[in-house]
Design a protein around this motif. Structure first.
Motif, PDB file in Angstrom:
ATOM      1  N   THR A   2     -12.561 -22.067   3.365  1.00  0.00           N
ATOM      2  CA  THR A   2     -11.656 -23.318   3.861  1.00  0.00           C
ATOM      3  C   THR A   2     -11.552 -23.551   5.352  1.00  0.00           C
ATOM      4  O   THR A   2     -12.574 -22.563   6.255  1.00  0.00           O
ATOM      5  CB  THR A   2      -9.813 -23.400   3.473  1.00  0.00           C
ATOM      6  OG1 THR A   2      -9.348 -21.913   4.052  1.00  0.00           O
ATOM      7  CG2 THR A   2      -9.957 -23.180   1.933  1.00  0.00           C
ATOM      8  N   LYS A   3     -11.500 -24.497   5.658  1.00  0.00           N
ATOM      9  CA  LYS A   3     -11.702 -24.590   7.065  1.00  0.00           C
ATOM     10  C   LYS A   3     -11.514 -23.749   8.329  1.00  0.00           C
ATOM     11  O   LYS A   3     -11.413 -23.382   9.232  1.00  0.00           O
ATOM     12  CB  LYS A   3     -11.529 -26.067   7.364  1.00  0.00           C
ATOM     13  CG  LYS A   3     -12.080 -26.037   9.468  1.00  0.00           C
ATOM     14  CD  LYS A   3     -12.061 -28.233   9.239  1.00  0.00           C
ATOM     15  CE  LYS A   3     -12.163 -28.376  10.960  1.00  0.00           C
ATOM     16  NZ  LYS A   3     -12.137 -30.204  11.423  1.00  0.00           N
ATOM     17  N   PRO A   4      -9.855 -23.498   7.730  1.00  0.00           N
ATOM     18  CA  PRO A   4      -8.993 -22.424   8.844  1.00  0.00           C
ATOM     19  C   PRO A   4      -9.905 -21.383   8.505  1.00  0.00           C
ATOM     20  O   PRO A   4      -9.868 -20.675   9.725  1.00  0.00           O
ATOM     21  CB  PRO A   4      -7.644 -22.968   8.440  1.00  0.00           C
ATOM     22  CG  PRO A   4      -7.712 -23.972   7.673  1.00  0.00           C
ATOM     23  CD  PRO A   4      -8.961 -24.093   6.633  1.00  0.00           C
ATOM     24  N   VAL A   5      -9.970 -20.858   7.505  1.00  0.00           N
ATOM     25  CA  VAL A   5     -10.746 -19.407   7.237  1.00  0.00           C
ATOM     26  C   VAL A   5     -11.574 -18.627   8.464  1.00  0.00           C
ATOM     27  O   VAL A   5     -12.689 -18.450   8.847  1.00  0.00           O
ATOM     28  CB  VAL A   5     -10.260 -19.058   6.135  1.00  0.00           C
ATOM     29  CG1 VAL A   5     -11.690 -17.788   5.703  1.00  0.00           C
ATOM     30  CG2 VAL A   5     -10.059 -18.715   5.124  1.00  0.00           C
ATOM     31  N   VAL A   6     -12.970 -20.015   8.007  1.00  0.00           N
ATOM     32  CA  VAL A   6     -14.574 -20.219   8.852  1.00  0.00           C
ATOM     33  C   VAL A   6     -13.660 -20.402  10.601  1.00  0.00           C
ATOM     34  O   VAL A   6     -14.315 -19.674  11.602  1.00  0.00           O
ATOM     35  CB  VAL A   6     -14.959 -21.302   8.821  1.00  0.00           C
ATOM     36  CG1 VAL A   6     -15.986 -21.494   9.427  1.00  0.00           C
ATOM     37  CG2 VAL A   6     -15.349 -21.344   7.161  1.00  0.00           C
ATOM     38  N   ILE A   7     -13.094 -21.245  11.198  1.00  0.00           N
ATOM     39  CA  ILE A   7     -12.507 -21.034  12.326  1.00  0.00           C
ATOM     40  C   ILE A   7     -11.959 -19.349  12.593  1.00  0.00           C
ATOM     41  O   ILE A   7     -12.204 -19.317  13.849  1.00  0.00           O
ATOM     42  CB  ILE A   7     -11.461 -21.865  12.438  1.00  0.00           C
ATOM     43  CG1 ILE A   7     -12.350 -23.655  12.620  1.00  0.00           C
ATOM     44  CG2 ILE A   7     -10.929 -22.297  14.317  1.00  0.00           C
ATOM     45  CD1 ILE A   7     -11.526 -24.583  12.581  1.00  0.00           C
ATOM     46  N   PHE A   8     -11.078 -18.886  11.850  1.00  0.00           N
ATOM     47  CA  PHE A   8     -10.331 -17.831  12.418  1.00  0.00           C
ATOM     48  C   PHE A   8     -11.861 -16.992  12.505  1.00  0.00           C
ATOM     49  O   PHE A   8     -11.434 -15.753  13.359  1.00  0.00           O
ATOM     50  CB  PHE A   8      -9.343 -17.152  11.123  1.00  0.00           C
ATOM     51  CG  PHE A   8      -9.373 -16.213  11.688  1.00  0.00           C
ATOM     52  CD1 PHE A   8      -7.781 -15.463  12.663  1.00  0.00           C
ATOM     53  CD2 PHE A   8      -9.098 -15.317  10.907  1.00  0.00           C
ATOM     54  CE1 PHE A   8      -7.637 -14.243  13.308  1.00  0.00           C
ATOM     55  CE2 PHE A   8      -9.005 -13.895  10.868  1.00  0.00           C
ATOM     56  CZ  PHE A   8      -7.902 -13.616  12.313  1.00  0.00           C
ATOM     57  N   LEU A   9     -13.004 -16.854  11.961  1.00  0.00           N
ATOM     58  CA  LEU A   9     -13.483 -15.742  12.003  1.00  0.00           C
ATOM     59  C   LEU A   9     -14.521 -16.171  12.835  1.00  0.00           C
ATOM     60  O   LEU A   9     -14.897 -14.533  13.126  1.00  0.00           O
ATOM     61  CB  LEU A   9     -14.341 -15.636  10.192  1.00  0.00           C
ATOM     62  CG  LEU A   9     -13.437 -14.859   8.509  1.00  0.00           C
ATOM     63  CD1 LEU A   9     -14.675 -15.113   7.905  1.00  0.00           C
ATOM     64  CD2 LEU A   9     -13.272 -13.625   9.022  1.00  0.00           C
ATOM     65  N   SER A  10     -14.535 -16.619  12.915  1.00  0.00           N
ATOM     66  CA  SER A  10     -15.661 -17.322  13.887  1.00  0.00           C
ATOM     67  C   SER A  10     -14.740 -17.290  15.366  1.00  0.00           C
ATOM     68  O   SER A  10     -15.300 -16.207  16.045  1.00  0.00           O
ATOM     69  CB  SER A  10     -16.001 -18.619  14.339  1.00  0.00           C
ATOM     70  OG  SER A  10     -16.953 -19.101  12.640  1.00  0.00           O
ATOM     71  N   ILE A  11     -13.365 -17.223  15.640  1.00  0.00           N
ATOM     72  CA  ILE A  11     -13.180 -16.696  16.831  1.00  0.00           C
ATOM     73  C   ILE A  11     -12.939 -15.150  16.833  1.00  0.00           C
ATOM     74  O   ILE A  11     -13.282 -14.958  17.885  1.00  0.00           O
ATOM     75  CB  ILE A  11     -11.504 -17.348  16.521  1.00  0.00           C
ATOM     76  CG1 ILE A  11     -12.048 -18.682  16.589  1.00  0.00           C
ATOM     77  CG2 ILE A  11     -10.824 -17.095  17.444  1.00  0.00           C
ATOM     78  CD1 ILE A  11     -10.570 -19.484  17.176  1.00  0.00           C
TER      79      ILE A  11
END
Length: 78
Positions: A2-11
């Motif tokens: 999901t989008k929040p997981v990708v954003i969290f991992l990128s950060i």
């Protein structure tokens, strides 16, 4: 994913990368302050010390891969 997981991992990847860079710079300054030479520099390394430093190469390749991954996700999701 999901989008929040990708954003969290990128950060998380960016934070770990910046922390590693700061730690590497601190260690480099400590080593430079010792002013002891243990290795002999070759002519090529003396001309291009950053290009033959594996730590800087790892950061360049790592951030390059991160940018490619972000570009890929952007193109496939939006």
């Amino acid at each position: 994913m999901t989008k929040p997981v990708v954003i969290f991992l990128s950060i998380l990847v960016v934070i770990v990368g910046v922390a590693g860079l700061i730690y590497t710079i601190r260690v480099g300054k400590t080593v430079n302050e010792q002013e002891q030479e243990h290795d002999q520099d070759t002519k090529i390394t003396a001309k291009h010390p950053i290009l033959f430093n594996p730590v800087f190469l790892a950061y360049i390749i790592g951030f390059g891969g991160l940018l490619v991954f972000i570009f890929y996700l952007t193109m496939t999701r939006y």
